[in-house]
Design an enzyme around this catalytic site. Structure first.
Site, PDB file in Angstrom:
ATOM      1  N   LYS A  96       0.752  -1.313  -0.092  1.00 24.21           N
ATOM      2  CA  LYS A  96      -0.018  -0.024  -0.130  1.00 24.21           C
ATOM      3  C   LYS A  96       0.900   1.345  -0.004  1.00 24.21           C
ATOM      4  O   LYS A  96       1.929   1.267   0.310  1.00 24.21           O
ATOM      5  CB  LYS A  96      -0.903  -0.032   0.976  1.00 24.21           C
ATOM      6  CG  LYS A  96      -2.170  -0.928   0.866  1.00 24.21           C
ATOM      7  CD  LYS A  96      -3.216  -0.971   1.618  1.00 24.21           C
ATOM      8  CE  LYS A  96      -4.372  -1.983   1.400  1.00 24.21           C
ATOM      9  NZ  LYS A  96      -5.417  -2.355   2.295  1.00 24.21           N
ATOM     10  N   ARG A 116      -3.508 -10.402   4.732  1.00 23.51           N
ATOM     11  CA  ARG A 116      -3.914 -10.338   3.176  1.00 23.51           C
ATOM     12  C   ARG A 116      -2.563  -9.852   2.460  1.00 23.51           C
ATOM     13  O   ARG A 116      -2.282  -8.533   2.693  1.00 23.51           O
ATOM     14  CB  ARG A 116      -4.933  -9.526   3.134  1.00 23.51           C
ATOM     15  CG  ARG A 116      -5.566  -9.372   1.587  1.00 23.51           C
ATOM     16  CD  ARG A 116      -6.766  -8.549   1.622  1.00 23.51           C
ATOM     17  NE  ARG A 116      -7.434  -8.857   0.324  1.00 23.51           N
ATOM     18  CZ  ARG A 116      -7.127  -7.829  -0.651  1.00 23.51           C
ATOM     19  NH1 ARG A 116      -6.287  -6.981  -0.414  1.00 23.51           N
ATOM     20  NH2 ARG A 116      -7.534  -8.028  -1.913  1.00 23.51           N
TER      21      ARG A 116
END
Length: 272
Positions: free
Chosen positions: A217, A253
């Site tokens: 991210k 994840r």
């Protein structure tokens, strides 16, 4: 009858990510071909993923919504090719997409809207006996990163997740099938994201397994000095995942399965 989610996914478990989209922030277009997407899912299973999260709608910052039919056209061919041979989570907020995916062997619904996006989704999850992840998101993907503000990000995320957990249980979904996700990067600044990890114990106090998705991210790229970053490195992703695990996360994840599995295996051995 499925076992409780904490038995199905003991700490730490890795959820691999396969985005069947042209525009996801990290792997957009890589797995748009169903054969490639299915091959990626099989590889992730071989590398140690406990489950593979397959999604047909990008939820990156600025993403536009995708129709139900487009989402189905993307994910159904992948699920058909996997034929139930790979444990699958369907990353969707649409009831019909979840229904089709569960019918094709998926066992888990990962909903970024926490059952707010489609009033029929809770019934599908309850009826099928699926596992469910409820995630916090401030606003919606198209606008969520413009100016996210909180008085206390952890307290507000916790209150939201507690409310959505109660709503899911009231809709007939057994609590022992549900996990919670603070929504790293979904309407949060760099500081908000790291505050959530530092105080993750306040979220695990809700009594449900916590999912953390820090992988690649933009927060990680910004942390490393690029204010305009749209992604982060694998190394930074692994560091964030290990920190989240140490603070109580159950499911991580990730995009890079092998690296995360190896690092978390070492971390689990060190923690004892």
């Amino acid at each position: 009858m499925r076992p409780p989610i904490d038995q199905r996914f003991p700490r730490p478990s890795v959820m691999g990510v396969v985005n069947v989209t042209p525009d996801s922030f990290s792997d957009g277009g890589v797995n748009l071909d169903p054969e490639q997407a299915a091959a990626s899912a099989r590889t992730m299973l071989q590398e140690g993923a406990a489950i593979v999260d397959i999604g047909g709608e990008s939820t990156r910052p600025g993403a536009e919504p995708v129709s139900r039919d487009d989402e189905l056209r993307r994910v159904v061919p992948v699920l058909e090719r996997l034929g139930g041979q790979v444990p699958v989570s369907i990353d969707t907020s649409k009831a019909e997409v979840a229904r089709r995916a569960l019918g094709l062997g998926a066992e888990f619904v990962n909903d970024v809207t926490a059952l707010r996006g489609d009033s029929e989704l809770a019934g599908v999850v309850a009826e099928q006996g699926a596992y469910l992840c409820l995630m916090h998101m401030l606003g919606e993907p198209r606008m969520m990163q413009l100016d996210p503000r909180y008085d206390d990000v952890v307290a507000e995320v916790k209150e939201f997740l507690e409310q959505r957990l109660s709503a899911a249980v009231a809709a007939g979904i057994p609590e022992d099938r549900i996990c919670l996700d603070p929504g790293i990067g979904f309407g949060k600044t760099v500081e908000h994201n790291f505050e959530l990890i530092r105080r993750l114990d306040e979220l695990t106090a809700l009594g449900r397994p916590v999912v953390v998705g820090f992988s690649r991210k933009s927060t990680l790229g910004k942390l490393l000095g690029d204010p305009d970053a749209t992604t982060g490195t694998t190394a930074a992703s692994v560091g964030a995942a290990v920190a989240a695990y140490e603070r109580g996360a159950t499911i991580l994840r990730v995009h890079d399965v092998r690296e995360h599995v190896e690092a978390l295996t070492a971390a689990a051995a060190a923690l004892g």
